[in-house]
Design a protein around this motif. Sequence first.
Motif: not given
Length: 186
Positions: A60-66, A98-104, A108-112, A131-132
């Motif tokens: 489930h995406g909190v601040n992004t799409a699921s 910082k890593l997310y900013n450069d590689y988003k 695929v970044f998943l912060f759970v 970040y998502p």
Amino acid sequence: MKFNKKNISNVIFAIILILFFIPNTRGMMQIFLTRIFSFSPGIVKVEERAQVASYDWKLHGVNTASTNLNIAKDKVVLINYWATWCPPCIAEMPSLQKLYNDYKDEVVFLFVTTDDDPELNKFMKNKNYSYPIYRSLSEHPKPFVSKTIPATYLLDKKGNIIIDKVGAADWNSTKVRETIDNLLAE
């Protein structure tokens, strides 16, 4: 009292100890010290690498799409389990941002997390993070079964776990960036 290196280091150590016992500064000191002592995570030896058993994981995406982890097949993936109340998680978040900013656009970044929306929204706004964030809606795929946070996994395009790190780390290091660049080039 004569100030030499030993006396200065003793004074600094005493100040840090005193700050640990002042209730409002304990968490901040833990975050500060964790950042100082966080190093780049190690790479898992090839013969010890686990592989994702299944990509069927509903999020489930909190601040992004699921989403579902299925969208990450054949892609480089970074999964981070974290919480807003976890000092080691908070300590490593600036390097992950910082890593997310450069590689988003390439990874695929998943912060759970399991945190509630009000805490998440306040945390993200106060820290200026973008970040998502996701919550798990189905069983976590094996081998992602860590009970400890933060726990972070970097997967190659075949689903092999290249980095498996429990605890805070410096994710914005040259070593991590070179590893990601090499995985993206494969």
